[in-house]
Each structure stands twice: as structure tokens, then as C-alpha cells.
Design a protein around this motif. Sequence first.
Motif, mmCIF file in Angstrom:
data_model
loop_
_atom_site.group_PDB
_atom_site.id
_atom_site.type_symbol
_atom_site.label_atom_id
_atom_site.label_comp_id
_atom_site.label_asym_id
_atom_site.label_seq_id
_atom_site.Cartn_x
_atom_site.Cartn_y
_atom_site.Cartn_z
ATOM 1 N N UNK A 172 0.851 -1.208 0.000
ATOM 2 C CA UNK A 172 0.000 0.000 0.000
ATOM 3 C C UNK A 172 0.878 1.246 0.000
ATOM 4 N N UNK A 173 1.999 1.170 0.720
ATOM 5 C CA UNK A 173 2.894 2.331 0.794
ATOM 6 C C UNK A 173 3.783 2.439 -0.445
ATOM 7 N N UNK A 181 2.853 1.474 -3.511
ATOM 8 C CA UNK A 181 1.966 1.985 -4.568
ATOM 9 C C UNK A 181 1.724 3.488 -4.413
ATOM 10 N N UNK A 182 1.406 3.911 -3.195
ATOM 11 C CA UNK A 182 1.002 5.306 -3.018
ATOM 12 C C UNK A 182 2.185 6.268 -2.988
#
Lengths: 300, 300
Positions: free
Chosen positions: A206-207, A209-210
Amino acid sequence: MSTKITNKEQVEAFLESYDTFLFDCDGVLWSGTHLLPHVVETIELLRSRGKRLIFVTNNSTKSRKAYTGKFAKFGITVSENEIFGSAYSSAVYLSKVLNFPKDKKVLVVGEKGIEEELESVGINYIGGTDPAYNVEATDASLASLARDESIGAVLCGLDLHLNYYKISKALLQIQDPNCHFLATNIDSTFPSAGRLLPGAGTIVGTLITSSGRTPVALGKPSDEMMNCVKEAYHLDPSKTCMVGDRLNTDMKFGEKGGLGTFMVLTGVDKEETILGTNPLVTPKFYADRLGLLYELLQNN
Amino acid sequence: MSTKITNKEQVEAFLESYDTFLFDCDGVLWSGTHLLPHVVETIELLRSRGKRLIFVTNNSTKSRKAYTGKFAKFGITVSENEIFGSAYSSAVYLSKVLNFPKDKKVLVVGEKGIEEELESVGINYIGGTDPAYNVEATDASLASLARDESIGAVLCGLDLHLNYYKISKALLQIQDPNCHFLATNIDSTFPSAGRLLPGAGTIVGTLITSSGRTPVALGKPSDEMMNCVKEAYHLDPSKTCMVGDRLNTDMKFGEKGGLGTFMVLTGVDKEETILGTNPLVTPKFYADRLGLLYELLQNN
């Protein structure tokens, strides 16, 4: 070409070759909550031959201390310093490699194991299991988020209490390129009761990707974890063997580190994968199961 | 070579070229909670010239109906059928392209907007905002998870109420290759109060990482969304212009669909990005802001 261990002579030759054994745990010693056959006897055999044992795990949810309890439940006696987990490896990396400043904090996205290992090396942290971070993402809670300059690193591992607020907070921090971005490990899944559940790599993802950043990963098969293990135990790679059930983590980890490799077929990868064309890694030895080392020596 | 619109004649020529305008919203009409200058007047201008307006958004947290309220807050009057969101596009795709069976359900990882749009096309769903899915991941709750054969698709979008239990449930479903895997959109971040927060792509990414599968994405710039828009409005691409603030979503979306493209500089991408070497897409037209269309026509 891998050697498949199927007789007593091969076991003796294998044991002769190494004085230290690094073990992956799940899929090697146990499978989920189920102890694999003759594992206890094999561990005792190795100890009786004077071998040094180190249990390496990517599981960051438990500290080394808590992990000894898991071994005890299976009837395997190990000491805390025979265990090397990715949470501890991350703590060692922050402390020894980064010389993480005493006046800075680590933002933890993860479970208690990470918190306890950071405490064990005297590193300050926030986040983790603190209820203040287990809050609902609302317009108000998200609006209140601001970058905290006292946070020098984000350390992310498997987090069963993952939420959007925590991820947003961590993202705001690592949008600052001066903030270190570490992952205990990046396994995409882990086996649980015969199923594959989302692993630490899913949470770390998640980190990734963002933010568009790639973390330093401190679990198998990263070089950083191998360096931490070698440093902590003063290993001679040529006399050390990595025992595991996965080509892409355990066996790769051992081979990259210049260690011997021994794969067991009680976990993720099967014999076809080793013998297939272009396997990722060719283990030096393999066997149907770890307990076979003990079993074959019983035969006359 | 992009044409920068800076005078009245250019505005007239631009308006002459198209009869339909597709608008991205954030960064074009407004920026966060702040209406951009002369947007209301420009929309009125376009309506007075008989242009058809379609507002395309990747925001899946609101249904088309709920989104009209957002426009109203900014003083812009739009009807529900002038809005085309990624939640609706997903619902249309399930209904029209997949002919999703009436006896199957969609597992929603996302917010109310997705639920409302699925309802609007008569598709059954579970998950989403149902409190039964907003539970803590514990050994017991994870152990209770089992694949549900009545689920025919997982549809994932931005979910501010993301949790490990829900992701695990969705992962178990898409581990079955017969279960469709759809994403409303895959934006890695979205702007909020001057910051970039984790976008739908971050949530979808947890399932991509853990399953190894790639979802069909129904937001900009996917071909699937363009096909749904063209189908729904019977567009003539040569007479339609995509208006947006991002090269890698809006402008790419318009260009791939064979539409004209008009980029405004009030959002993510700046003039340097268009004029730089090897831009991802070269918009046909660009201007400092949308409101300039109105402003330039006021000058004599």
C-alpha cells in the motif's frame, strides 16, 4: 544439480559439511499448527552433534522472546538468541546500520513483535498497536494528519490492524525523501490453516503503490537480513546451511549469502519445481522432510 | 504540438470543433473544496452553445446521484445522467459486458457509491459498508473465513474502512480464477487539502500483490471505461473533447479513445510537463484554466 537425501550415508555426509544450520520455521518444522514428523528428534540429533542452530523467520508479529513460546508449544526448546526474526533484523538495521538518532522516532505499521524488538535495542517508536492509531478514517481524522518531523523512519510489517488512517499517516511521512522507509519483509502471502492469507508485502505494498518508493526489506531473502545474521553470529558461510521450503525466499537467501542450501518438501515448493527447467535456485540438497535426517540414521 | 488557448479567436475555434465535452472534475472544476474561477460561467457558456456535458470521475465513493450534491455545493447544476463515475462504470460493465448472473453476488471492497450503483443496475452484493465486514482480524475471525461459491466477482475501489479481514475475504475469493476481479480505478493517490492521500490503486494493490492477478479497471484511463461512456451516450469521438488536468489519466484516456483533448493547468500536471521532451501524451489544446474560455470571450 541437487542431491536428494535418501540414505544414511548421505545424511552423515550432509551433517559433516556444516557446523551451523539456519532454519526457516513454517513449512519446515511445522505446518500451521501441526508439528511435522520427527522434527523434535532431528533438532536433538543436531544438538547432540554439536551443531549451532539459528531459527530465521520473516514473521514480524512476534518478538524473539514471544517466538520461543511458539517453539515450546511444539515441544521444541530454543533460546531467545537462537531466533532471528525480521522484526529483530529491522531493529538491528536501524540501530547498527542507520545509527538511528535517539531524538527521532520510528512510525510502526505492524504488530507487537516490532514494538518489542525496537524496545530491545532502545529505539523510540509511535504507531503500532497504540489505540490512538486504530481510528476510523473520517474527513476530520484525515484532515488532522500532518507530517511529523520527529519521525525519521517508517517501518512496515504484517499488520492485522491495518487501517486507512494509519496508511495515510505513514504515506505523508515517506513522501519526505529524508524519512527512511523500511519493511520487515515483503512476502505477498503466508500460509494459515491450509489457505494463503495476505502477507506483509501486501501491507507494505500500500505504501509502495502510493509513494512510488521501494523500502529496504529486512526479511528473507534480502541481503540486509543476511548481513545482520552474519554479523550477529559471526558465521562462516562455507560451514553454514540454510534449511527451508521455498525457492524464492529461503533457498535464494542462502545461495545469495554464499551458504549451503537444503530444501524440504513439506511446505510451499515441490520436487517438480526443483527439477523443472530453469528453477530460480538449485538447492545443494533436498529431502522429502526434515525428520528424514533422524529417520534415516535409525535404519541399519 | 499543443495549442495553448490565449485569445478569443482560439476559444471560438475550439468550441466550434466539438459538440460534447467530457470533464474530469477535481483539478478542473474545483480543487479540493475550492471552486476554480469562472467555472460556473464557462459551464453556462457551453450549455448556451448547445454543448452536451458529461462529468467523468474516478471517485467511486459517491454514486452519480450523491455526486450531483457535490456539484450543487459549488453552485454547478448538473443532472444525474450527466455524471459518469467509476462506480457506475463498474456496475455497467458487470451488467452489460459480463451479463453478471442474477443468482451470484459481488463482494464489494469499497464505499457507499459502489453499493448504490450496483443497486441501480440490479446486481446483488455483499461486503462494502456492511458492519459484518468491518470486524477485527483475529485468529477466530480469520479462521472462520471460507470461500463463498455464490460470489462471482470482487469489485474493489477506494475504501476508507479497509481492514485486514475484508482483504483476506476478498483474496480467498479471487484465488479462484473463475471469480472476476474488478477495480473501479487504480489511481495510486488522490489530492485532499493540499496533500496526496492513498488512492483506490493502493487498496486494489493489496489484492494484486497477494493474488498475483490483475483486475479489469473501470476508471480513467481504461479502455473499458471509455467503451462504457461511448456506449451510454452514443458519442462521436471526433466531435468529443476530453477536458482534464492529468496527462497519465485524463489526456491518455481521451487520446486512446480517439477524442480531442484539452488540458488545464489548475491540477496535477504543469506546462513544463506538456512541453518537456517525450510527454506521455500531447494534448491537442491546453490553457491556464478552464474559466479562461469564458474570460477570453468577455474581452473585446
